[in-house]
Design a protein around this motif. Sequence first.
Motif, PDB file in Angstrom:
ATOM      1  N   VAL A   4      64.916  22.223  -8.252  1.00  0.00           N
ATOM      2  CA  VAL A   4      63.528  22.930  -8.619  1.00  0.00           C
ATOM      3  C   VAL A   4      62.985  23.601  -7.487  1.00  0.00           C
ATOM      4  CG1 VAL A   4      61.072  22.104  -9.058  1.00  0.00           C
ATOM      5  CG2 VAL A   4      62.847  20.848 -10.165  1.00  0.00           C
ATOM      6  N   GLN A   5      62.360  24.739  -7.386  1.00  0.00           N
ATOM      7  CA  GLN A   5      62.080  25.407  -6.507  1.00  0.00           C
ATOM      8  C   GLN A   5      60.547  25.682  -6.634  1.00  0.00           C
ATOM      9  OE1 GLN A   5      63.581  29.598  -6.096  1.00  0.00           O
ATOM     10  NE2 GLN A   5      62.040  30.105  -4.606  1.00  0.00           N
ATOM     11  N   LEU A   6      59.787  25.247  -5.522  1.00  0.00           N
ATOM     12  CA  LEU A   6      58.370  25.181  -5.499  1.00  0.00           C
ATOM     13  C   LEU A   6      57.982  26.072  -4.278  1.00  0.00           C
ATOM     14  CD1 LEU A   6      57.841  21.529  -5.904  1.00  0.00           C
ATOM     15  CD2 LEU A   6      57.429  23.087  -7.507  1.00  0.00           C
ATOM     16  N   ILE A   8      55.017  26.350  -1.695  1.00  0.00           N
ATOM     17  CA  ILE A   8      54.035  25.652  -0.926  1.00  0.00           C
ATOM     18  C   ILE A   8      53.507  26.564   0.242  1.00  0.00           C
ATOM     19  CG2 ILE A   8      54.480  23.369  -1.873  1.00  0.00           C
ATOM     20  CD1 ILE A   8      55.731  22.822   1.063  1.00  0.00           C
ATOM     21  N   PRO A   9      52.089  26.563   0.226  1.00  0.00           N
ATOM     22  CA  PRO A   9      51.576  27.331   1.355  1.00  0.00           C
ATOM     23  C   PRO A   9      52.044  27.095   2.563  1.00  0.00           C
ATOM     24  CG  PRO A   9      49.743  26.168   0.072  1.00  0.00           C
ATOM     25  CD  PRO A   9      51.096  25.748  -0.399  1.00  0.00           C
ATOM     26  N   ASP A  10      52.070  27.847   3.601  1.00  0.00           N
ATOM     27  CA  ASP A  10      52.722  27.689   4.986  1.00  0.00           C
ATOM     28  C   ASP A  10      51.653  26.874   5.807  1.00  0.00           C
ATOM     29  OD1 ASP A  10      55.158  28.950   4.618  1.00  0.00           O
ATOM     30  OD2 ASP A  10      54.187  30.981   5.087  1.00  0.00           O
ATOM     31  N   SER A  11      50.495  27.064   5.085  1.00  0.00           N
ATOM     32  CA  SER A  11      49.315  26.190   5.959  1.00  0.00           C
ATOM     33  C   SER A  11      49.510  24.735   5.939  1.00  0.00           C
ATOM     34  CB  SER A  11      48.164  26.794   5.532  1.00  0.00           C
ATOM     35  OG  SER A  11      47.822  26.611   4.138  1.00  0.00           O
ATOM     36  N   LEU A  12      50.294  24.417   4.981  1.00  0.00           N
ATOM     37  CA  LEU A  12      50.384  23.136   4.583  1.00  0.00           C
ATOM     38  C   LEU A  12      51.322  22.245   5.573  1.00  0.00           C
ATOM     39  CD1 LEU A  12      49.833  20.687   2.804  1.00  0.00           C
ATOM     40  CD2 LEU A  12      51.908  21.080   1.497  1.00  0.00           C
ATOM     41  N   ASP A  13      51.895  23.282   6.528  1.00  0.00           N
ATOM     42  CA  ASP A  13      52.764  22.570   7.758  1.00  0.00           C
ATOM     43  C   ASP A  13      53.411  21.092   7.287  1.00  0.00           C
ATOM     44  OD1 ASP A  13      53.804  22.788  10.184  1.00  0.00           O
ATOM     45  OD2 ASP A  13      52.215  21.357  11.212  1.00  0.00           O
ATOM     46  N   LEU A  14      54.414  21.233   6.291  1.00  0.00           N
ATOM     47  CA  LEU A  14      54.976  20.046   5.883  1.00  0.00           C
ATOM     48  C   LEU A  14      56.661  20.399   5.957  1.00  0.00           C
ATOM     49  CD1 LEU A  14      54.472  17.233   4.572  1.00  0.00           C
ATOM     50  CD2 LEU A  14      54.743  18.286   2.482  1.00  0.00           C
ATOM     51  N   LYS A  15      57.190  19.435   6.656  1.00  0.00           N
ATOM     52  CA  LYS A  15      58.620  19.630   6.820  1.00  0.00           C
ATOM     53  C   LYS A  15      59.354  19.227   5.357  1.00  0.00           C
ATOM     54  CE  LYS A  15      58.435  18.299  11.569  1.00  0.00           C
ATOM     55  NZ  LYS A  15      58.986  17.248  12.625  1.00  0.00           N
ATOM     56  N   ASP A  16      60.578  19.981   5.246  1.00  0.00           N
ATOM     57  CA  ASP A  16      61.148  19.671   3.735  1.00  0.00           C
ATOM     58  C   ASP A  16      61.328  18.469   3.670  1.00  0.00           C
ATOM     59  OD1 ASP A  16      61.117  22.539   3.472  1.00  0.00           O
ATOM     60  OD2 ASP A  16      63.124  22.839   3.940  1.00  0.00           O
ATOM     61  N   TYR A  17      61.825  17.848   4.704  1.00  0.00           N
ATOM     62  CA  TYR A  17      62.193  16.218   4.662  1.00  0.00           C
ATOM     63  C   TYR A  17      61.069  15.226   4.092  1.00  0.00           C
ATOM     64  CZ  TYR A  17      63.105  11.470   5.691  1.00  0.00           C
ATOM     65  OH  TYR A  17      63.170  10.010   5.736  1.00  0.00           O
ATOM     66  N   ASP A  18      59.917  15.816   4.803  1.00  0.00           N
ATOM     67  CA  ASP A  18      58.761  14.772   4.298  1.00  0.00           C
ATOM     68  C   ASP A  18      58.391  15.242   2.932  1.00  0.00           C
ATOM     69  OD1 ASP A  18      58.013  13.532   6.585  1.00  0.00           O
ATOM     70  OD2 ASP A  18      57.271  15.456   7.596  1.00  0.00           O
ATOM     71  N   PHE A  19      58.441  16.468   2.281  1.00  0.00           N
ATOM     72  CA  PHE A  19      57.940  16.679   1.005  1.00  0.00           C
ATOM     73  C   PHE A  19      59.122  16.142   0.191  1.00  0.00           C
ATOM     74  CE2 PHE A  19      58.348  19.520  -2.637  1.00  0.00           C
ATOM     75  CZ  PHE A  19      56.991  19.485  -3.214  1.00  0.00           C
ATOM     76  N   SER A  20      60.198  16.076   0.422  1.00  0.00           N
ATOM     77  CA  SER A  20      61.283  15.306  -0.302  1.00  0.00           C
ATOM     78  C   SER A  20      61.008  13.888  -0.340  1.00  0.00           C
ATOM     79  CB  SER A  20      62.733  15.639   0.139  1.00  0.00           C
ATOM     80  OG  SER A  20      63.112  17.158   0.133  1.00  0.00           O
TER      81      SER A  20
END
Length: 75
Positions: A4-6, A8-20
């Motif tokens: 799935v491709q999402l 998300i705003p760059d301002s969220l400053d969330l690493k891919d690992y944390d999002f997963s």
Amino acid sequence: MRTVQLNIPDSLDLKDYDFSMIVAAKLYEEAKLSAGQAAEIVGLSKRAFIEMLGKYGVSVFSDSITDLHSDITNA
């Protein structure tokens, strides 16, 4: 497994690992995935995934009364 491709705003400053991890932890919490399935999404062992759950606000223990009774019966 599907991808799935999402966006998300760059301002969220969330690493891919944390999002997963957030997504996998939430799906585990809602019993949509087993700990092993959720761990696979993040690329961790089942044990490592379970150890990380607290950091993301998810308990390993169920809040369900039915699960509690089942655990007591199986103990």
